[in-house]
Design a protein around this motif. Sequence first.
Motif, PDB file in Angstrom:
ATOM      1  N   SER A  27     -15.932  -8.677 155.025  1.00  0.00           N
ATOM      2  CA  SER A  27     -16.465 -10.028 155.224  1.00  0.00           C
ATOM      3  C   SER A  27     -16.952 -10.269 156.655  1.00  0.00           C
ATOM      4  CB  SER A  27     -15.399 -11.068 154.865  1.00  0.00           C
ATOM      5  OG  SER A  27     -14.381 -11.093 155.856  1.00  0.00           O
ATOM      6  N   LEU A  28     -16.738  -9.304 157.548  1.00  0.00           N
ATOM      7  CA  LEU A  28     -17.079  -9.489 158.952  1.00  0.00           C
ATOM      8  C   LEU A  28     -18.467  -8.971 159.271  1.00  0.00           C
ATOM      9  CD1 LEU A  28     -13.690  -8.371 160.522  1.00  0.00           C
ATOM     10  CD2 LEU A  28     -14.450 -10.693 160.011  1.00  0.00           C
ATOM     11  N   THR A  29     -19.034  -9.523 160.337  1.00  0.00           N
ATOM     12  CA  THR A  29     -20.336  -9.040 160.822  1.00  0.00           C
ATOM     13  C   THR A  29     -20.120  -7.755 161.627  1.00  0.00           C
ATOM     14  OG1 THR A  29     -20.192 -10.217 162.933  1.00  0.00           O
ATOM     15  CG2 THR A  29     -21.150 -11.434 161.040  1.00  0.00           C
ATOM     16  N   ALA A  30     -21.211  -7.069 161.918  1.00  0.00           N
ATOM     17  CA  ALA A  30     -21.136  -5.848 162.720  1.00  0.00           C
ATOM     18  C   ALA A  30     -20.551  -6.145 164.108  1.00  0.00           C
ATOM     19  CB  ALA A  30     -22.511  -5.202 162.840  1.00  0.00           C
ATOM     20  N   ALA A  31     -20.935  -7.276 164.691  1.00  0.00           N
ATOM     21  CA  ALA A  31     -20.416  -7.651 166.014  1.00  0.00           C
ATOM     22  C   ALA A  31     -18.905  -7.893 165.962  1.00  0.00           C
ATOM     23  CB  ALA A  31     -21.134  -8.894 166.531  1.00  0.00           C
ATOM     24  N   GLN A  32     -18.432  -8.542 164.914  1.00  0.00           N
ATOM     25  CA  GLN A  32     -17.000  -8.783 164.773  1.00  0.00           C
ATOM     26  C   GLN A  32     -16.238  -7.469 164.571  1.00  0.00           C
ATOM     27  OE1 GLN A  32     -17.541 -11.582 161.535  1.00  0.00           O
ATOM     28  NE2 GLN A  32     -16.719 -13.262 162.797  1.00  0.00           N
ATOM     29  N   LEU A  33     -16.811  -6.564 163.791  1.00  0.00           N
ATOM     30  CA  LEU A  33     -16.183  -5.257 163.589  1.00  0.00           C
ATOM     31  C   LEU A  33     -16.102  -4.488 164.903  1.00  0.00           C
ATOM     32  CD1 LEU A  33     -17.841  -4.226 160.217  1.00  0.00           C
ATOM     33  CD2 LEU A  33     -15.414  -4.739 160.582  1.00  0.00           C
ATOM     34  N   TYR A  34     -17.163  -4.569 165.703  1.00  0.00           N
ATOM     35  CA  TYR A  34     -17.177  -3.907 167.003  1.00  0.00           C
ATOM     36  C   TYR A  34     -16.081  -4.491 167.901  1.00  0.00           C
ATOM     37  CZ  TYR A  34     -18.766  -2.200 171.526  1.00  0.00           C
ATOM     38  OH  TYR A  34     -18.817  -1.615 172.759  1.00  0.00           O
ATOM     39  N   ASP A  35     -15.940  -5.820 167.910  1.00  0.00           N
ATOM     40  CA  ASP A  35     -14.906  -6.463 168.717  1.00  0.00           C
ATOM     41  C   ASP A  35     -13.513  -6.011 168.288  1.00  0.00           C
ATOM     42  OD1 ASP A  35     -16.850  -7.824 170.144  1.00  0.00           O
ATOM     43  OD2 ASP A  35     -16.609  -9.716 169.035  1.00  0.00           O
ATOM     44  N   ILE A  36     -13.310  -5.871 166.987  1.00  0.00           N
ATOM     45  CA  ILE A  36     -12.016  -5.401 166.482  1.00  0.00           C
ATOM     46  C   ILE A  36     -11.781  -3.957 166.907  1.00  0.00           C
ATOM     47  CG2 ILE A  36     -10.763  -4.771 164.369  1.00  0.00           C
ATOM     48  CD1 ILE A  36     -11.948  -7.319 163.105  1.00  0.00           C
ATOM     49  N   GLU A  37     -12.821  -3.136 166.813  1.00  0.00           N
ATOM     50  CA  GLU A  37     -12.690  -1.738 167.228  1.00  0.00           C
ATOM     51  C   GLU A  37     -12.280  -1.644 168.692  1.00  0.00           C
ATOM     52  OE1 GLU A  37     -15.314   2.371 167.578  1.00  0.00           O
ATOM     53  OE2 GLU A  37     -16.346   0.454 167.377  1.00  0.00           O
ATOM     54  N   ILE A  38     -12.947  -2.399 169.550  1.00  0.00           N
ATOM     55  CA  ILE A  38     -12.639  -2.390 170.990  1.00  0.00           C
ATOM     56  C   ILE A  38     -11.204  -2.855 171.224  1.00  0.00           C
ATOM     57  CG2 ILE A  38     -13.214  -3.430 173.238  1.00  0.00           C
ATOM     58  CD1 ILE A  38     -15.205  -1.290 172.175  1.00  0.00           C
ATOM     59  N   ALA A  39     -10.786  -3.922 170.558  1.00  0.00           N
ATOM     60  CA  ALA A  39      -9.421  -4.435 170.719  1.00  0.00           C
ATOM     61  C   ALA A  39      -8.394  -3.398 170.281  1.00  0.00           C
ATOM     62  CB  ALA A  39      -9.250  -5.735 169.940  1.00  0.00           C
ATOM     63  N   CYS A  40      -8.663  -2.703 169.186  1.00  0.00           N
ATOM     64  CA  CYS A  40      -7.734  -1.681 168.692  1.00  0.00           C
ATOM     65  C   CYS A  40      -7.636  -0.511 169.669  1.00  0.00           C
ATOM     66  CB  CYS A  40      -8.166  -1.185 167.313  1.00  0.00           C
ATOM     67  SG  CYS A  40      -7.890  -2.380 165.995  1.00  0.00           S
ATOM     68  N   VAL A  41      -8.768  -0.060 170.196  1.00  0.00           N
ATOM     69  CA  VAL A  41      -8.772   1.051 171.146  1.00  0.00           C
ATOM     70  C   VAL A  41      -8.049   0.643 172.432  1.00  0.00           C
ATOM     71  CG1 VAL A  41     -10.260   2.482 172.619  1.00  0.00           C
ATOM     72  CG2 VAL A  41     -10.800   2.187 170.194  1.00  0.00           C
ATOM     73  N   GLN A  42      -8.250  -0.586 172.900  1.00  0.00           N
ATOM     74  CA  GLN A  42      -7.552  -1.053 174.104  1.00  0.00           C
ATOM     75  C   GLN A  42      -6.041  -1.090 173.886  1.00  0.00           C
ATOM     76  OE1 GLN A  42      -9.620  -4.771 174.722  1.00  0.00           O
ATOM     77  NE2 GLN A  42     -11.065  -3.851 176.150  1.00  0.00           N
ATOM     78  N   ARG A  43      -5.613  -1.557 172.725  1.00  0.00           N
ATOM     79  CA  ARG A  43      -4.172  -1.586 172.429  1.00  0.00           C
ATOM     80  C   ARG A  43      -3.605  -0.182 172.318  1.00  0.00           C
ATOM     81  NH1 ARG A  43      -1.764  -6.474 170.129  1.00  0.00           N
ATOM     82  NH2 ARG A  43      -3.255  -8.143 170.450  1.00  0.00           N
TER      83      ARG A  43
END
Length: 145
Positions: A27-43
């Motif tokens: 249900s997410l946009t590509a930009a939202q998926l990218y933000d989630i990816e970045i947050a996961c990698v940072q964690r």
Amino acid sequence: MSPSPTGPAPLVATMDLDAELGRLLDSLTAAQLYDIEIACVQRQSAHYGRQLVTALRHRTREVVAARETGSRWPVVGVVFGTCEWDNGWFWETSGQVRHLDGTRSIVDLDFDEVSGLLADLSGTERLCGGERLRVDLLTGDVTTS
């Protein structure tokens, strides 16, 4: 089944987590998926960094006790460089250690846990040649430059 009082509550109590997560991600946009990816990698990187600090505190005590350094004072910081392999750039397992008295030594810190965590950290960052990983064993800070 009720959640354990000592463990985290499940994200989805009665549904299949993979299916529910898949529906949410779809249900997410590509930009939202990218933000989630970045947050996961940072964690993930922060998680590996905390583990690396603990492992280095242990390993540096061992190398000082074994007289593998230029000083008998405790190690307060370690700096790692990068090296290139066929499959990319990675943090080196030898590093420059800085002792409490200011002495600096180059020490091979290749140790199962340390080398594994350095490889894990390499996987969370897009490394290039010439970068430095700085680990402050007093504060627990892990930074790159």
